[in-house]
Design a protein around this motif. Structure first.
Motif, mmCIF file in Angstrom:
data_model
loop_
_atom_site.group_PDB
_atom_site.id
_atom_site.type_symbol
_atom_site.label_atom_id
_atom_site.label_comp_id
_atom_site.label_asym_id
_atom_site.label_seq_id
_atom_site.Cartn_x
_atom_site.Cartn_y
_atom_site.Cartn_z
ATOM 1 N N VAL A 23 29.652 68.054 -50.187
ATOM 2 C CA VAL A 23 29.639 66.608 -50.348
ATOM 3 C C VAL A 23 29.791 66.334 -51.846
ATOM 4 C CG1 VAL A 23 27.098 66.554 -50.417
ATOM 5 C CG2 VAL A 23 28.344 64.478 -49.854
ATOM 6 N N VAL A 24 30.652 65.374 -52.173
ATOM 7 C CA VAL A 24 30.868 64.995 -53.579
ATOM 8 C C VAL A 24 30.748 63.476 -53.693
ATOM 9 C CG1 VAL A 24 32.343 66.987 -54.135
ATOM 10 C CG2 VAL A 24 33.390 64.900 -53.232
ATOM 11 N N PRO A 25 30.567 62.951 -54.909
ATOM 12 C CA PRO A 25 30.571 61.483 -55.023
ATOM 13 C C PRO A 25 31.854 60.922 -54.398
ATOM 14 C CG PRO A 25 29.834 62.474 -57.078
ATOM 15 C CD PRO A 25 30.322 63.598 -56.207
ATOM 16 N N GLY A 56 29.390 67.014 -59.498
ATOM 17 C CA GLY A 56 28.074 66.436 -59.193
ATOM 18 C C GLY A 56 27.794 66.391 -57.703
ATOM 19 N N GLY A 57 28.441 67.292 -56.957
ATOM 20 C CA GLY A 57 28.237 67.337 -55.501
ATOM 21 C C GLY A 57 27.171 68.333 -55.114
ATOM 22 N N GLN A 58 27.058 68.577 -53.806
ATOM 23 C CA GLN A 58 26.085 69.545 -53.294
ATOM 24 C C GLN A 58 26.754 70.464 -52.274
ATOM 25 O OE1 GLN A 58 22.872 70.174 -54.059
ATOM 26 N NE2 GLN A 58 22.325 68.422 -55.353
#
Lengths: 459, 459
Positions: free
Chosen positions: A347-349, A415-417
């Protein structure tokens, strides 16, 4: 060391679980030795179909006292090995605990057992004019599984994820203690938030045996629109512009032609249009038809100005069926197109989703491996599949590893996970560690020990 | 044992904090020895106004290494002693860390420092056509404080609470380590949910030094309606019926005449109507004027059928000011009406709110003590004030205790919790313990120890 299960253990378990709900060693079906992706295989020593919180509590207490490992499982639809009995021991399957216990129309909640299937819950609440918004693609997953992975799905753009709809939980702790967290309450500032700690913990902290879920009134209208684009780049470049327009969309899904064609082949059903390289599927819902019409025509105009070739309303039953059955079959279709695959659920912004999809194409070229993907463009969560396509084992492992390293590094950079909704399980531990760093992993182990004090001493 | 602060400690702290931001012992203002309710008084030994995550980290590392207790504080508007330096030591005040760092229109987020005030944030985002929905009555609270108590407020009926709007946190752990949890992402299933564990933990686990908050597009229309009822019973009995009607309300607030009159006296401003015993204040918002009009006229009709005497639109600037300033002044007005008071912030399931308000009247009679209340009828969260009214200390303590025992026991019976949004702090520990039981309190201590391994050994 974990204890292996012996005759005495089975005798005890049979003293309160009837024969037809307890399956032992060689009698256990291969189905229970793997999850849907099948990346790892391991049999439990005993498989128990539980019916109540009390049964789960008695099993857990015995297992805890006797150092027997336990893994909980719902429908086994996960993709990362979280529902596989890697250490053997007892598998507690909740799928027979599938009663809907209460619909509370005054508090807008439904209380369910963990084995209730998502499709069963959705059908039930919709028949009562309510909506349970979380809508993962896998409708035959259990609610217990959805809670354990904080499942998201297609409507997260507007409605959020499973976490946002769990008001209260009844759980059994590793030593058999039964506790309740939260309740039918909207606000809570009473001590540490155990409820949210349990959501997404993949069954590692306790076993959920009852859940109070929040419902909303069922929107009267729901419309979808399929927009073809001449190529992938123009389609995905439209997504951030759609989001920026502040239109109130329920879902923004991205589909590439090759994925659609795989689904068409797999299902033997025609998709409404297969003339273009990429598609965006938009959904709007609400109570006011005029307002929805205004919204979707504004978004359609915007998309045309951004390069959409056309805009098909998915309004007839036939079209709905063909589009949503294709969307629902993407995972299985890709799986059927190759001998083996592994998945990446980053998942990313939201504003990085277009770049990330393009990056998967770069990785595909660089590593020389096929990487089809589809996903929830509107919420930044992509499902990416890396396909073996007949490679020898050694090449496959090298290339898979190389592709994963590149993809997860890019997600971190953005800045994702590691995972948006599939979880970490067995398969993604390494990447989680890289993402979170030593300290956070150590803290996770500390929290595991608060729930399960024996954990560290057993391996 | 905690260490008392000596000359050497102050010398070290002054080596990186300039003189004007570090206040020592006798120079510390009385304001920093208590919170807004003032139930407990204790001075810190040193008060530091921090400006950056790095400063917080250096202070925490030093305090950890030297066994000095630390308490974080924002505006000090809390009511349960959570922001009071009960053990002395260092008070870290975040109110100068009040920059809005970024408005990200692509991801619909705003990134802020913890000392930003709620009113400052709301004004800023609204000027940019966004809305930050959490709306506690205390607009001069800091966002750090709102996160630490999972503050709720008036719009929770429709929009949820602070927890629902926190996407990512930067924190400093007790030993000074800086960690980040979450991010600008919508979905997350990547390890245990530290972010939600920190929200509502009242500064006991770490110090929040930066927050990424979710925004929504600002609704174009917002209308409020004030409905007088002949008595309290008929007013509060209407609330569950309004909720059951499934109307999309933003806020449902309950006000009794005596509370309104207190506010009138306190502010010296007239309320639009003071002819009846009880009032319900409803708010609707959205983008479509016609739809909102349909909704509020349907709800108004329902209320009239349930005994409302009239329905005033709060549409002129003057009316808005008079109603909302009264609503905002309830707490101060009640406080000004008595020499001392204590508060109870229970939350119960929505359909129990009417019964609970009536129960506070029973308790008032039974204990023979004044108990004014007001609150968020639409989300089950009540603010109840128990007033000393000149009693002698001994009688006050006995009666206060008796009233609390009755109120919290009833909340438990109704499936409620000790605090909806004010938190536990110092004052409500006993009632939290009764509510959650030994095991959960022990687990909370275990979690505290994961974040702060030295905690147990220091007292």
């Amino acid at each position: 060391m974990y204890k292996k299960i012996d005759h005495k253990d089975i005798e005890y378990l049979k003293s309160f679980i009837p024969e037809d709900r307890i399956i032992i060693k060689d009698d256990i079906s291969h189905d229970y030795a793997h999850d849907e992706l099948g990346g790892i295989e391991s049999y439990p020593e005993v498989l128990i179909f539980v019916l109540s919180t009390l049964e789960v509590s008695k099993i857990m207490k015995y297992a805890y006292d006797n150092n027997i490992p336990v893994v909980p499982r719902g429908s086994g639809t996960d993709l990362v090995g979280a529902a596989v009995a890697i250490e053997g021991g007892i598998m507690i399957c909740t799928k027979m605990m599938n009663r809907i216990l209460e619909l509370d129309e005054n508090n807008l909640t439904v209380t369910v057992e963990p084995g209730v299937l998502l499709m069963q819950l959705q059908e039930y609440v919709e028949a009562n004019n309510f909506m349970y918004p979380p809508d993962p693609g896998e409708k035959s997953a259990t609610i217990g599984g959805n809670i354990s992975t904080n499942a998201g799905g297609m409507r997260a753009v507007k409605y959020g994820v499973t976490r946002d709809y769990v008001r209260g939980l009844t759980v059994v702790l590793p030593d058999g203690t039964i506790e309740k967290f939260g309740g039918k309450i909207v606000k809570n500032s009473s001590g540490y938030d155990f409820k949210d700690l349990i959501i997404g913990s993949e069954g590692t902290l306790c076993i959920v045996t009852e859940a109070i879920l929040k419902l909303i009134p069922l929107p009267g209208e729901s419309v979808s629109m399929l927009l073809p684009f001449k190529d992938i780049k123009s389609a995905i470049s439209a997504v951030p512009e759609i989001i920026k327009s502040k239109a109130s969309l329920t879902a923004i899904e991205f589909m590439s032609l090759d994925t659609i064609l795989s689904a068409q082949d797999f299902l033997g059903k025609k998709f409404p249009d297969t003339n273009y390289e990429a598609y965006i599927l938009l959904t709007f819902d609400g109570n006011n038809k005029t307002q929805i019409e205004q919204e979707y025509s504004a978004v359609a105009d915007l998309c045309i100005s951004l390069g959409a070739i056309d805009g098909y309303f998915i309004d007839t039953d036939e079209r709905k069926k063909s589009v949503w059955s294709a969307r629902g079959a993407f995972l299985e279709a890709i799986s059927a197109s190759t001998d083996e695959m592994d998945e990446c659920d980053v998942v990313v912004p939201k504003d990085k989703i277009a770049d990330f999809i393009l990056y998967t194409h770069e990785v595909s070229k660089k590593v020389d491996i096929r990487i089809p993907s589809f996903g929830h463009a509107g919420d930044g969560n992509l499902h990416i599949y890396i396909c073996k396509d007949g490679m020898d084992e050694q090449t496959w492992e090298r290339k898979l590893n190389e592709a994963f390293e590149l993809l997860y590094a890019k997600a971190r950079e953005y800045g994702g996970q590691v995972s948006g909704e599939h979880g970490i399980g067995y398969a993604k531990k390494k990447y989680l560690h890289k993402q979170l760093g030593d300290r956070q992993i150590e803290m996770m182990k500390g929290i595991k020990k608060v729930f399960d004090p024996k954990n560290d001493n057993l391996r």
